[in-house]
Design a protein around this motif. Structure first.
Motif, PDB file in Angstrom:
ATOM      1  N   LYS A 162       0.826  -1.207   0.000  1.00 35.86           N
ATOM      2  CA  LYS A 162       0.000   0.000   0.000  1.00 35.86           C
ATOM      3  C   LYS A 162       0.864   1.263   0.000  1.00 35.86           C
ATOM      4  O   LYS A 162       0.444   2.304  -0.506  1.00 35.86           O
ATOM      5  CB  LYS A 162      -0.919   0.009   1.217  1.00 35.86           C
ATOM      6  CG  LYS A 162      -1.976  -1.087   1.220  1.00 35.86           C
ATOM      7  CD  LYS A 162      -2.853  -0.983   2.454  1.00 35.86           C
ATOM      8  CE  LYS A 162      -3.866  -2.106   2.515  1.00 35.86           C
ATOM      9  NZ  LYS A 162      -4.704  -2.025   3.739  1.00 35.86           N
ATOM     10  N   GLN A 166       0.317   4.497  -2.499  1.00 33.31           N
ATOM     11  CA  GLN A 166       0.057   5.857  -2.032  1.00 33.31           C
ATOM     12  C   GLN A 166       0.970   6.880  -2.703  1.00 33.31           C
ATOM     13  O   GLN A 166       0.641   8.059  -2.780  1.00 33.31           O
ATOM     14  CB  GLN A 166       0.217   5.916  -0.510  1.00 33.31           C
ATOM     15  CG  GLN A 166      -0.888   5.157   0.224  1.00 33.31           C
ATOM     16  CD  GLN A 166      -0.596   4.963   1.702  1.00 33.31           C
ATOM     17  OE1 GLN A 166       0.492   5.296   2.180  1.00 33.31           O
ATOM     18  NE2 GLN A 166      -1.564   4.406   2.433  1.00 33.31           N
ATOM     19  N   ASP A 171      -6.506   9.380  -7.227  1.00 34.55           N
ATOM     20  CA  ASP A 171      -7.666   9.788  -6.444  1.00 34.55           C
ATOM     21  C   ASP A 171      -8.142   8.592  -5.623  1.00 34.55           C
ATOM     22  O   ASP A 171      -7.719   7.457  -5.842  1.00 34.55           O
ATOM     23  CB  ASP A 171      -8.782  10.329  -7.344  1.00 34.55           C
ATOM     24  CG  ASP A 171      -9.267   9.311  -8.370  1.00 34.55           C
ATOM     25  OD1 ASP A 171      -9.532   8.157  -7.979  1.00 34.55           O
ATOM     26  OD2 ASP A 171      -9.367   9.665  -9.556  1.00 34.55           O
ATOM     27  N   SER A 172      -9.015   8.847  -4.651  1.00 31.25           N
ATOM     28  CA  SER A 172      -9.413   7.807  -3.694  1.00 31.25           C
ATOM     29  C   SER A 172     -10.060   6.598  -4.366  1.00 31.25           C
ATOM     30  O   SER A 172      -9.849   5.455  -3.958  1.00 31.25           O
ATOM     31  CB  SER A 172     -10.370   8.384  -2.648  1.00 31.25           C
ATOM     32  OG  SER A 172     -11.528   8.925  -3.266  1.00 31.25           O
ATOM     33  N   LYS A 173     -10.844   6.835  -5.433  1.00 35.58           N
ATOM     34  CA  LYS A 173     -11.540   5.740  -6.118  1.00 35.58           C
ATOM     35  C   LYS A 173     -10.544   4.793  -6.782  1.00 35.58           C
ATOM     36  O   LYS A 173     -10.634   3.570  -6.633  1.00 35.58           O
ATOM     37  CB  LYS A 173     -12.514   6.308  -7.147  1.00 35.58           C
ATOM     38  CG  LYS A 173     -13.350   5.244  -7.843  1.00 35.58           C
ATOM     39  CD  LYS A 173     -14.341   5.893  -8.812  1.00 35.58           C
ATOM     40  CE  LYS A 173     -15.182   4.830  -9.516  1.00 35.58           C
ATOM     41  NZ  LYS A 173     -16.158   5.446 -10.461  1.00 35.58           N
ATOM     42  N   ARG A 174      -9.595   5.377  -7.532  1.00 38.43           N
ATOM     43  CA  ARG A 174      -8.594   4.550  -8.221  1.00 38.43           C
ATOM     44  C   ARG A 174      -7.641   3.892  -7.219  1.00 38.43           C
ATOM     45  O   ARG A 174      -7.215   2.752  -7.412  1.00 38.43           O
ATOM     46  CB  ARG A 174      -7.822   5.388  -9.230  1.00 38.43           C
ATOM     47  CG  ARG A 174      -8.631   5.778 -10.460  1.00 38.43           C
ATOM     48  CD  ARG A 174      -7.743   6.441 -11.508  1.00 38.43           C
ATOM     49  NE  ARG A 174      -8.481   6.711 -12.734  1.00 38.43           N
ATOM     50  CZ  ARG A 174      -9.152   7.824 -12.975  1.00 38.43           C
ATOM     51  NH1 ARG A 174      -9.194   8.782 -12.035  1.00 38.43           N
ATOM     52  NH2 ARG A 174      -9.785   8.012 -14.103  1.00 38.43           N
ATOM     53  N   GLN A 175      -7.314   4.606  -6.173  1.00 40.98           N
ATOM     54  CA  GLN A 175      -6.428   4.032  -5.157  1.00 40.98           C
ATOM     55  C   GLN A 175      -7.084   2.829  -4.481  1.00 40.98           C
ATOM     56  O   GLN A 175      -6.431   1.807  -4.245  1.00 40.98           O
ATOM     57  CB  GLN A 175      -6.056   5.085  -4.117  1.00 40.98           C
ATOM     58  CG  GLN A 175      -5.071   4.576  -3.077  1.00 40.98           C
ATOM     59  CD  GLN A 175      -4.493   5.691  -2.239  1.00 40.98           C
ATOM     60  OE1 GLN A 175      -3.923   6.633  -2.762  1.00 40.98           O
ATOM     61  NE2 GLN A 175      -4.637   5.599  -0.926  1.00 40.98           N
ATOM     62  N   LYS A 176      -8.376   2.952  -4.184  1.00 40.72           N
ATOM     63  CA  LYS A 176      -9.096   1.834  -3.566  1.00 40.72           C
ATOM     64  C   LYS A 176      -9.138   0.627  -4.494  1.00 40.72           C
ATOM     65  O   LYS A 176      -8.954  -0.513  -4.054  1.00 40.72           O
ATOM     66  CB  LYS A 176     -10.522   2.272  -3.207  1.00 40.72           C
ATOM     67  CG  LYS A 176     -11.321   1.193  -2.479  1.00 40.72           C
ATOM     68  CD  LYS A 176     -12.706   1.698  -2.101  1.00 40.72           C
ATOM     69  CE  LYS A 176     -13.495   0.610  -1.366  1.00 40.72           C
ATOM     70  NZ  LYS A 176     -14.852   1.080  -1.004  1.00 40.72           N
ATOM     71  N   ASN A 180      -7.452  -2.954  -3.520  1.00 41.17           N
ATOM     72  CA  ASN A 180      -8.266  -4.180  -3.465  1.00 41.17           C
ATOM     73  C   ASN A 180      -7.818  -5.217  -4.483  1.00 41.17           C
ATOM     74  O   ASN A 180      -7.709  -6.405  -4.167  1.00 41.17           O
ATOM     75  CB  ASN A 180      -9.736  -3.838  -3.678  1.00 41.17           C
ATOM     76  CG  ASN A 180     -10.336  -3.062  -2.526  1.00 41.17           C
ATOM     77  OD1 ASN A 180      -9.816  -3.094  -1.415  1.00 41.17           O
ATOM     78  ND2 ASN A 180     -11.411  -2.332  -2.770  1.00 41.17           N
TER      79      ASN A 180
END
Length: 258
Positions: A162, A166, A171-176, A180
């Motif tokens: 992770k 980082q 952005d948060s969507k692509r990072q999530k 996953n």
């Protein structure tokens, strides 16, 4: 500005992602009875070669894999960021070298399929078993692969992977999505590698019974011993790993070291 070495890395990692998407997709198709008959890297290459423009795509894959091999060799022998002699660095370099050997073999296999060169998967493996040096080489390969599997699982469940994600600035969507898919994909790949190692050592003790060790055998072992549900889960995991590699190839703006 992205340098030529990074282009090699990005192209190679994207190619690696495509291969795992093919492997996972074909494995799922086989289980669901949707027409897939091949599993593993070799099966994916053979399937692709039969499609319209498949050999052209396979040639591009071979080129991408060759770029990835050069990148891993660069990391092994030249990269100044990995010049220290501590245990961690040496272990990483050994992993890079084994990765270069494996994907070099895949590139070679793709080229042979394009050129319609017939070969036996078991030939080279059984040649190794015929000599003491070959058996030692197989033990070293098995240990190297097992170390790779354990390292991947460690990266996942320690959260180390992770940290690199980082750094990509997503952005948060692509990072999530990357987190996953990476967790599922790295776990699945680690399991498949570990099973392949198990079959390598098992074959060494049962030599003469016609055993051949490759990822196709690992998939057959999974399907035969754990059933369709587990096999489908493995297939989904490999697809997730493919997605993970494609996202990494697209969004990483620095030299990729995992």
């Amino acid at each position: 500005m992205t340098n030529k070495r990074e282009y090699f890395a990005k192209f190679g990692i994207a190619t690696k992602g495509i291969i795992y998407l093919l492997i996972g997709g074909l494995s799922a198709m086989t289980t669901l009875g949707l027409g897939g008959k091949e599993t593993g890297s070799l099966g994916a290459f053979k399937y692709l070669a039969k499609q319209v423009y498949g050999q052209v795509i396979l040639a591009i894959i071979a080129i991408g894999l060759t770029g990835y091999v050069f990148w891993r060799l660069y990391q092994t022998f030249i990269d100044k960021e990995n010049n220290s002699n501590n245990f961690k660095t040496i272990t990483k370099k050994i992993g890079f070298f084994f990765s270069a050997l494996f994907y070099g073999y895949l590139s070679y296999t793709a080229i042979k399929i394009i050129l319609n060169v017939n070969s036996s998967n078991g030939g080279s493996f059984q040649t190794l078993l015929d000599s003491t040096i070959g058996q030692i080489a197989l033990v070293l390969i098995g240990i190297g692969l097992l170390a790779k599997a354990m390292y991947q699982l460690y990266q996942v469940y320690s959260g180390k992977y992770k940290e690199k994600i980082q750094e990509f600035g997503l952005d948060s969507k692509r990072q999530k999505l990357l987190v996953n898919s990476g967790q599922l994909g790295l776990t699945t790949r680690g399991i498949v590698i570990a099973i392949t190692v198990y079959l390598i050592f098992k074959s060494m003790f049962t030599y003469g019974k016609g055993n051949v060790v490759n990822k196709e055998q690992a998939f057959q072992f999974l399907k035969g011993n754990f059933g369709d549900v587990v096999f489908i889960s493995i297939s989904i995991g490999l697809i997730a790993y493919g997605v993970y590699m494609l996202i990494k190839a697209k969004y990483s703006n620095k030299l990729i070291k995992s």
